[in-house]
Design an enzyme around this catalytic site. Structure first.
Site, PDB file in Angstrom:
ATOM      1  N   HIS A 452      49.031  55.946  33.151  1.00 22.89           N
ATOM      2  CA  HIS A 452      48.780  55.954  31.711  1.00 22.89           C
ATOM      3  C   HIS A 452      50.068  56.091  30.908  1.00 22.89           C
ATOM      4  O   HIS A 452      50.184  55.547  29.811  1.00 22.89           O
ATOM      5  CB  HIS A 452      47.815  57.091  31.367  1.00 22.89           C
ATOM      6  N   GLU A 689      33.925  44.833  30.386  1.00 27.35           N
ATOM      7  CA  GLU A 689      34.752  45.282  31.508  1.00 27.35           C
ATOM      8  C   GLU A 689      33.965  45.385  32.811  1.00 27.35           C
ATOM      9  O   GLU A 689      34.542  45.724  33.846  1.00 27.35           O
ATOM     10  CB  GLU A 689      35.353  46.661  31.197  1.00 27.35           C
ATOM     11  N   ASN A 712      41.747  44.608  32.952  1.00 31.32           N
ATOM     12  CA  ASN A 712      42.131  45.573  33.991  1.00 31.32           C
ATOM     13  C   ASN A 712      40.904  46.069  34.751  1.00 31.32           C
ATOM     14  O   ASN A 712      40.821  45.993  35.977  1.00 31.32           O
ATOM     15  CB  ASN A 712      42.854  46.774  33.370  1.00 31.32           C
ATOM     16  N   ASP A 713      39.929  46.600  33.994  1.00 33.40           N
ATOM     17  CA  ASP A 713      38.715  47.103  34.636  1.00 33.40           C
ATOM     18  C   ASP A 713      37.833  45.972  35.142  1.00 33.40           C
ATOM     19  O   ASP A 713      37.207  46.092  36.195  1.00 33.40           O
ATOM     20  CB  ASP A 713      37.934  47.996  33.671  1.00 33.40           C
ATOM     21  N   CYS A 760      41.912  42.036  25.617  1.00 40.28           N
ATOM     22  CA  CYS A 760      42.801  43.162  25.306  1.00 40.28           C
ATOM     23  C   CYS A 760      43.402  43.783  26.560  1.00 40.28           C
ATOM     24  O   CYS A 760      44.138  44.756  26.471  1.00 40.28           O
ATOM     25  CB  CYS A 760      42.053  44.237  24.517  1.00 40.28           C
TER      26      CYS A 760
END
Length: 829
Positions: A452, A689, A712-713, A760
Site C-alpha cells: 500500500h 472487481e 488489480n482485484d 481505475c
C-alpha cells in the site's frame, strides 16, 4: 513420538535428508525442515523464524530434536529457541550430531517410540560407525592442527602471514568457509587461520569444520599464515577472496568502521532496490526514524488496572499484526510480522513492564516504554549486525502498543526543507502525510511495488525505490543522492556526468508532459484521463500532470493506524480541501474499502485465513452501517459546492448494491429533514472487481451512473491467484486474455445501459495497455498522476480503428505473455 527438525542452508539438502531418514523408519515420524531462504539469486541460508515455525508445527510434550549443519544454522536454531515459550524449551533440544547420520539415527529411534533422551543419545553416537570404518580403511590424513615443527626444521623465513578484516555480512559462515578451504587446498603449503578479534588458537585452514566453527563475524580481523614453497601465492589468492567479500553481492562496510558516508564526502556509488514509483530526484537525504513518543503520565493509579490496560493494548496490537501477516503471507517479509507477534510475548519484555507497574507504580504507558527502551538498548549493544538490526523491530512493536496506550495517531512528516526521505520502512498512513513539494523521493530498506505504501507513493507522484536493505545505513542526513524510481537505482554523491544524464531524462519527461489538456485520439475521440489519489497533495500532482479530475480518491487511509474512525467534520474538511484544489474538476470518492487485510483496531475485526474472500469492501460497510452513514453524510455535504460523485467498492451481488443505495437514501432523507443542502443528482457508481459483477453487469448498470473497473482485484479473482502470494502473484496479470475479455463484457453492458465505464486499476497506467482499453471502448482511464503523460502521448498517436484492431487481436491470444509480446511493435507503429 519425538519430532525431528532439520535445519540446513540448503532446502534441497534438507529435503533429501528428510526423505533418506524417513525411508529408514518403520513408522511415519513427524519431521519438519527449516532450510534455505527466499532469495532466487542466492537461496542458501537459514532463517530463525523458519526454525521456530518448524518447531511449533510438530511440538508436543514428547519433545523435539533439532539437527543442524554448521555456521548460521546453529545461530538460527539458538535464536529460534529463544522464541519458544519457556515451559516448552526443556523439551526442545539442539543436537550437535552430524546432520545426515544424526537424522537417520534419530528418526529410527523416534519411530520405535524411544524417549527424547534416547533419541538424542543415538543421534550423537551416529558418527561412530563411520569414524571407525574410515580409521580402519583410509590412509593417514593430515593433522587437523597446523603441523608444529622443532626449531630449525624449517627456517622462520618460510612462514608468511597477513591480517585482514572480514567485511561480508555474516562473516565466515558455511559458504565463505567452503570457498576459503577450496582455495587453500589448491596449494601444498601449510595454511593456518586465526581469529585475532577473539584471540583464538590457529586452526587448519584446509578443514571446513574448523574454519566454520572459528566464529568469524563481520568486522573481525583474521590472521592467515602460510608456510612452504608456495606460501606467497596462497596468501595472495586468499587475500583476494577476503577483500572481495567472498564473492557475496552485498558489500556493507565493516562494523569496526563507520558504515555511513558522511555528508559532504565525495564518493559516487550505486545502490539498487525495487523500483516502485517512477520519477527522478536529486536532493539531500532527510532521515526518518520515528522515535517512541514521550509519556507524560508516569505514575499509575492502580497496578492491577494498569497491568490489564497494558495487556489489552498488547492483544489489540497482536490482532493488528496478525492482520498484516495475513496480508503478505509467504512473502519475503512476512517473517517480520511473525517476529513482531513473538516480541509481544517475550517474557523478558513483559517482566520488565510488570516490575515497573507493581514495584514502582508506573503507568502502563511508562512501564511499556521503560521495557522497550531496555530491550532496544540490549540489542543495540550487540556486536553482530544481524542481531543488532532486530532493535528496529522492537521499536516498531513498541511504538504500535504505545500509541494504543496513549491514544495518539503518530508523528508529522512535514519536512523542513525539500529532500529525499530515507527510512527503514514507511507505513501507508505515513506516506499519506507526505507533501510532494517537500518530499522529492522516497527510499526505504524494505517494501515492494505491490504494497500500500508503494501504491500511495505512485498516487502522490513521489518517485520511490524500496527494498535497498542494509545499504540504507550508508545514507546519512544531508548526503546528496540521486534516485530513479523507474529503474530502482540510487546514486550516493552522484558525479556531474550522472547528474547531467538524469537531468536530460527529466527534460525528456517534461517535454512529454506538455500535451494538450484535453486528451483526444489522432482521429478526434475524447478520452477522459483522471488520477488515483489519496489527499490534497495528490490532487495537486494530478493537476500538474494534466488530469481531467480524480477518478479514485482512496479514503481508507483516513481510517488506518488510529484508535478511532475519522469524524464527519474531519472528512468534510478533507474532501472539501481536495475538491477545492481540483478547481471544479470532478472528484470520485470511493467509500471505505477495508477488510481483514488492513488493520483497523476500533472495529475489532477477527483475523481471516482468506481476507480477500472475507468481510471486505461493501460487505464490511453493510456490517458496520454507521461507519458508512457517517462517510456518506460527509460526501453529500461536499457535493453541494463541488462536482463530487460516490463509488461503492467490491460489489459482487445486486442485493449488496441495493442495500448500499438504501443506506444512501436514508442519509439523504436525514440531511433533508435537517435542512442541509446536497446535490440531489450526485452520481453513484460501483467498482467492478469480482467476476460475479461482470456476469451480472447488465443488471447492475441500470442501477448506477457509472462503472469503474479495478483491474488489480479483478485479475486475482478471475484467475484465483492471490496477488500478494509470491508463488502465484505473477498469474494475477491484467494482460491475461481472460481479464481483458471480462473488461470487454463489462464495457458492452455499460454502454448498452448508456453509462460510462472507466478503468481505475494499475492496468490503466501502462501505456502498452492503452490501445487495448481504448479498443475495448473504455471511456475514461484513471491512474497514478506520474503515469498520465505517457498514456496521453500514446492516445494522441492512436486512431480508434487502430485501437479496436489491436484489442480484437489480443482477445484471441493465449496468454499474458503473448499479449505483451504482441504489443510493442504495435505501439511503435
Amino acid at each position: 513420538m519425538v519430532g525431528i527438525v532439520i535445519v540446513s542452508h540448503s532446502a534441497k539438502l534438507a529435503a533429501g535428508v528428510r526423505e533418506l531418514a524417513a525411508q529408514m523408519a518403520r513408522e511415519p515420524v513427524p519431521i519438519a525442515i527449516a532450510a534455505g531462504i527466499d532469495d532466487p539469486e542466492n537461496p542458501f541460508g537459514t532463517d530463525p523464524m523458519q526454525v521456530y515455525q518448524a518447531i511449533e508445527s510438530l511440538y508436543d510434550d514428547t519433545g523435539v530434536v533439532v539437527l543442524m549443519d554448521l555456521g548460521s544454522a546453529v545461530m538460527s536454531a539458538e535464536m529460534a529457541l529463544e522464541f519458544v515459550e519457556p515451559d516448552k524449551r526443556s523439551n526442545v533440544i539442539l543436537c550437535e550430531a552430524p546432520l545426515v547420520e544424526g537424522a537417520i539415527a534419530a528418526v529410527v529411534q523416534a519411530a520405535g517410540g524411544a524417549t527424547l533422551d534416547r533419541v538424542i543419545a543415538e543421534a550423537r553416537e551416529a558418527i561412530a560407525p563411520k569414524a571407525s570404518q574410515i580409521k580402519a580403511s583410509a590412509p593417514p590424513t593430515a593433522s587437523s592442527e597446523p603441523e608444529q615443527t622443532q626449531q630449525g626444521d624449517r627456517p622462520p623465513s618460510n612462514r608468511h602471514e597477513i591480517v585482514l578484516p572480514v567485511l561480508n555480512t555474516l562473516g565466515i559462515h558455511a559458504r565463505p568457509a567452503a570457498k576459503l578451504v577450496q582455495i587453500a587446498n589448491r596449494f601444498s603449503c601449510e595454511i593456518s587461520l586465526r581469529n585475532c578479534s577473539k584471540d583464538t588458537q590457529a586452526i587448519n585452514a584446509k578443514s571446513i569444520n574448523q574454519v566454520t566453527t572459528l566464529g568469524v563475524r563481520q568486522g573481525d580481523e583474521i590472521e592467515i599464515a602460510a608456510r612452504g614453497k608456495d606460501a606467497l601465492p596462497a596468501l595472495a589468492a586468499l587475500q583476494e577472496l577476503v577483500e572481495n567479500r567472498f564473492g557475496e553481492s552485498e558489500k556493507p562496510a565493516p562494523k569496526t568502521q563507520q558504515p555511513a558516508i558522511a555528508a559532504g564526502e565525495v564518493q559516487s556509488d550505486e545502490i539498487r532496490g525495487t523500483p516502485v514509483s517512477p520519477g527522478i530526484a536529486i536532493a539531500p537525504v532527510v532521515r526518518y526514524e520515528p522515535a517512541i513518543p514521550d509519556v507524560t503520565h508516569l505514575q499509575g493509579d492502580n497496578p492491577e488496572d494498569e497491568w490489564q490496560q497494558l495487556h489489552f493494548a498488547i492483544q489489540t496490537a497482536r490482532r493488528q499484526i496478525q492482520v498484516l501477516g495475513h496480508k503478505i503471507a509467504n512473502r519475503e517479509d512476512a517473517g517480520i510480522f511473525a517476529a513482531h507477534k513473538l516480541f509481544l510475548k517475550d517474557p523478558a519484555l513483559l517482566e520488565i513492564a510488570r516490575e515497573c507497574i507493581f514495584q514502582h507504580h508506573y503507568s502502563a504507558a511508562a512501564a511499556w516504554k521503560q521495557a522497550i527502551d531496555k530491550i532496544v538498548a540490549d540489542y543495540e549493544a550487540l556486536d553482530d549486525p544481524y542481531l543488532k538490526s532486530r532493535a528496529s523491530d522492537v521499536k516498531d512493536v513498541g511504538l504500535r502498543v504505545l500509541r494504543l496506550l496513549i491514544d495518539v495517531r503518530g508523528i508529522s512528516l512535514e519536512l523542513p526543507q525539500p529532500g529525499i526521505l530515507v527510512a527503514p520502512e514507511l507505513k501507508p498512513s505515513e506516506v499519506a502525510q507526505l507533501n510532494p513539494e517537500k518530499v522529492r523521493a522516497i527510499c526505504t530498506a524494505v517494501g515492494g511495488a505491490n504494497n500500500h505504501s508503494a501504491i500511495l507513493a505512485r498516487s502522490l507522484g513521489i518517485p520511490a525505490v524500496m527494498g535497498i536493505g542494509a545499504s540504507l545505513a550508508r545514507l546519512t542526513e544531508g548526503t546528496a543522492i540521486a534516485l530513479d524510481g523507474e529503474t530502482g537505482q540510487v546514486w550516493v554523491q552522484p558525479q556531474p556526468d550522472r547528474i547531467a544524464q538524469l537531468q536530460d531524462k527529466l527534460a525528456a519527461k517534461a517535454a512529454t508532459a506538455k500535451l494538450p489538456r484535453q486528451t483526444k485520439t489522432a482521429d478526434g475521440r475524447r478520452i477522459g484521463i483522471q488520477a488515483n489519489i489519496v489527499g490534497v497533495a495528490g490532487a495537486k500532482a494530478a493537476l500538474d500532470m494534466g488530469a481531467d479530475g480524480v477518478g479514485l480518491l482512496r479514503t481508507e487511509f483516513l481510517y488506518l493506524d488510529r484508535p478511532h474512525p475519522p469524524s464527519e467534520e474531519e472528512q468534510v474538511d478533507l474532501y472539501q480541501a481536495i475538491a477545492a484544489t481540483l478547481e471544479e474538476k470532478p472528484l470520485t470518492i470511493r467509500t471505505l474499502d477495508i477488510g481483514g487485510d488492513k488493520p483497523v483496531p476500533y472495529l475489532d475485526l477477527e483475523p481471516e485465513a482468506n481476507p480477500f474472500l472475507g468481510l471486505r469492501g461493501i460487505r464490511l460497510l453493510l456490517e458496520f452501517p454507521e461507519l458508512l452513514k457517517t462517510q456518506l453524510r460527509a460526501i453529500l455535504r461536499v457535493s453541494h459546492r463541488y462536482p463530487v460523485q460516490v463509488m461503492f467498492p467490491t460489489i459482487a451481488l445486486l442485493c449488496e448494491l441495493r442495500a448500499a443505495k438504501q443506506i444512501l437514501a436514508e442519509v439523504q432523507e436525514q440531511l433533508r429533514s435537517h435542512g442541509i443542502r446536497f446535490d440531489e443528482g450526485m452520481g453513484v457508481g460501483i467498482t467492478i472487481e469480482v467476476p460475479s459483477a461482470v456476469e451480472i453487469a447488465d443488471r447492475l448498470a441500470p442501477e448506477v451512473d457509472f462503472f469503474s473497473i479495478g483491474t488489480n482485484d479483478l485479475s486475482q479473482y478471475a484467475i484465483a491467484a492471490d496477488r500478494t502470494h509470491p508463488k502465484v502473484a505473477h498469474l494475477a496479470d491484467a494482460f491475461e486474455p481472460a481479464v481483458l475479455r471480462a473488461i470487454a463484457r463489462t464495457v458492452q453492458a455499460a454502454h448498452h445501459a448508456k453509462i460510462k465505464v472507466a478503468v481505475c486499476g494499475e492496468l490503466a497506467a501502462f501505456p502498452e495497455a492503452t490501445p487495448i482499453l481504448l479498443g475495448l471502448g473504455v471511456d475514461e482511464l484513471s491512474m497514478n498522476p506520474t503515469a498520465i503523460p505517457g498514456v496521453k502521448s500514446v492516445i494522441s498517436r492512436l486512431t480508434v480503428d487502430r485501437a479496436e484492431a489491436i484489442a480484437a487481436a489480443v482477445l484471441q491470444l493465449d496468454s499474458a505473455a503473448a499479449v505483451k509480446a504482441y504489443l510493442p511493435e504495435k505501439i511503435r507503429d
